[in-house]
Design an enzyme around this catalytic site. Structure first.
Site, PDB file in Angstrom:
ATOM      1  N   LYS A  54      -7.811  -9.018 -12.116  1.00  0.00           N
ATOM      2  CA  LYS A  54      -6.377  -7.977 -12.601  1.00  0.00           C
ATOM      3  C   LYS A  54      -5.138  -9.112 -12.513  1.00  0.00           C
ATOM      4  CE  LYS A  54      -8.182  -3.895 -11.234  1.00  0.00           C
ATOM      5  NZ  LYS A  54      -8.784  -2.735 -10.175  1.00  0.00           N
ATOM      6  N   GLN A  98      -6.296  -1.165  -4.434  1.00  0.00           N
ATOM      7  CA  GLN A  98      -7.726  -1.289  -4.730  1.00  0.00           C
ATOM      8  C   GLN A  98      -8.576  -0.370  -3.812  1.00  0.00           C
ATOM      9  OE1 GLN A  98      -8.807  -3.240  -7.464  1.00  0.00           O
ATOM     10  NE2 GLN A  98     -10.853  -2.023  -7.056  1.00  0.00           N
ATOM     11  N   ASP A 121      -1.915   2.999 -11.929  1.00  0.00           N
ATOM     12  CA  ASP A 121      -3.442   3.476 -11.975  1.00  0.00           C
ATOM     13  C   ASP A 121      -3.567   4.944 -12.394  1.00  0.00           C
ATOM     14  OD1 ASP A 121      -5.790   1.791 -11.600  1.00  0.00           O
ATOM     15  OD2 ASP A 121      -5.537   1.817  -9.399  1.00  0.00           O
TER      16      ASP A 121
END
Ligand code: NDP
Length: 292
Positions: A54, A98, A121
């Site tokens: 990312k 994450q 997200d």
């Protein structure tokens, strides 16, 4: 092969090029660089690899990134303090924690703390809640399901009125994929590990989205001829012909399904590349929202 191959790698490259061009335009206008903060807790190799890809994508697209690597035994209070400081930091536009987090941490509370405008997200309860309600617009939609819908649109698949069958109901893929299909006026059936007679339900699908994490589980003779098949699964399968000793396969038996489906994503090179492309798009949009 009769099915049209949905080339996720090429489609993701187009999305990334568009994001890079928009980021460059912003930079030329003197606006702040869209910046993604990643939060990695512990030393899981797969999580570290995802975070580093990312960050690499941010650099390639002319965007900024900031990684916070935290020890596996960090306390809930310390992690929450970090999220609060990232929420307050005006140079950070998107925050990505994450997952999974170590089991002593309360994932729900952490996701709930991420400011809705920085929730790139799309996992905060506000964004998911808006996705689930009619007439409400989430600011961000989870990246993998958003990538699935993008692939369908790019492949000219009619979503409205179609029967979409989603295999899997996880918070990160199956559930939001089903909500997205419903928001686009598909008729949706969601299947999971307790579903009875899966092949008969799959056979009804004009659009089949599979996210169960079970190698080559869906067989070709379950699939309705001409269906659009989106295979989210990523599984490694022993393969003595490969140097690594394994190869990646999806949740759908590709060799069988490609003879029946109308279009299908390969694994690798289908949904996978779309996830990061959608994250980059969300991060750019977060910066645009926060300019206003
Ligand atoms: P989870 O393990 O969180 O969820 C799996 C879901 O599949 C559950 O809802 C489970 O049902 C259901 N399921 C499991 N086995 C069966 C079965 N035999 N029949 C019907 N349903 C079943 O997985 P994720 O959603 O996180 O991931 C799914 C797959 O997608 C994995 O292979 C993962 O690697 C991949 N993935 C790929 C991404 C990408 O970028 N391409 C991103 C994220 C995931 P129940 O709820 O009843 O337990």
């Amino acid at each position: 092969m009769t099915a049209q191959l949905i080339d996720g790698k090429a489609i993701a490259a187009q999305v990334r090029a568009e994001v890079a061009a928009r980021a460059a335009k912003r930079n030329a206008e003197g606006k702040p660089k869209p910046t993604l903060a990643t939060v990695l807790v512990g030393d899981r190799a797969d999580s570290a690899a995802y975070v580093s890809s990312k960050q690499k994508a941010c650099a390639e697209l002319g965007m900024g990134s900031l990684n916070q690597s935290l020890p596996a035994d960090i306390s809930q209070a310390e992690l929450e303090k970090l999220i609060a400081s990232l929420n307050a930091d005006k140079s950070v536009h998107g925050i990505l924690v994450q997952l999974p987090l170590p089991s002593h941490l309360n994932e729900e509370r952490v996701l709930q703390l991420i400011g809705v405008e920085k929730d790139v997200d799309g996992f905060s309860p506000i964004n998911i809640g808006r996705l689930a309600q009619r007439g409400r617009e989430p600011l961000f939609v989870p990246c993998t399901p958003a990538g699935c819908v993008y692939l369908l649109d790019k492949s000219g698949v009619q979503i409205e009125g179609a029967h979409a069958v989603v295999l899997g109901r996880s918070n990160i893929v199956g559930m939001p994929a089903a909500l997205l299909m419903m928001a686009r006026n598909a008729t949706v059936t969601v299947c999971h590990s307790r579903t009875q007679d899966l092949p008969a339900l799959v056979k009804q699908a004009d659009i089949l989205i599979v996210a169960i994490g079970n190698a080559e589980f869906v067989r070709g003779d379950w699939i309705k001829p001409g269906a659009a098949v989106i295979d989210v699964g990523i599984n490694s399968k022993p393969d003595a012909t490969k140097k690594s000793g394994y190869r990646l396969v999806g949740d759908v038996n590709f060799d069988e399904a490609k003879e029946v489906a109308g279009c299908i994503t390969p694994v690798p090179g289908g949904v996978g590349p779309m996830t990061i492309a959608m994250l980059m798009q969300n991060t750019l949009r977060a910066a645009e929202i926060q300019d206003a």
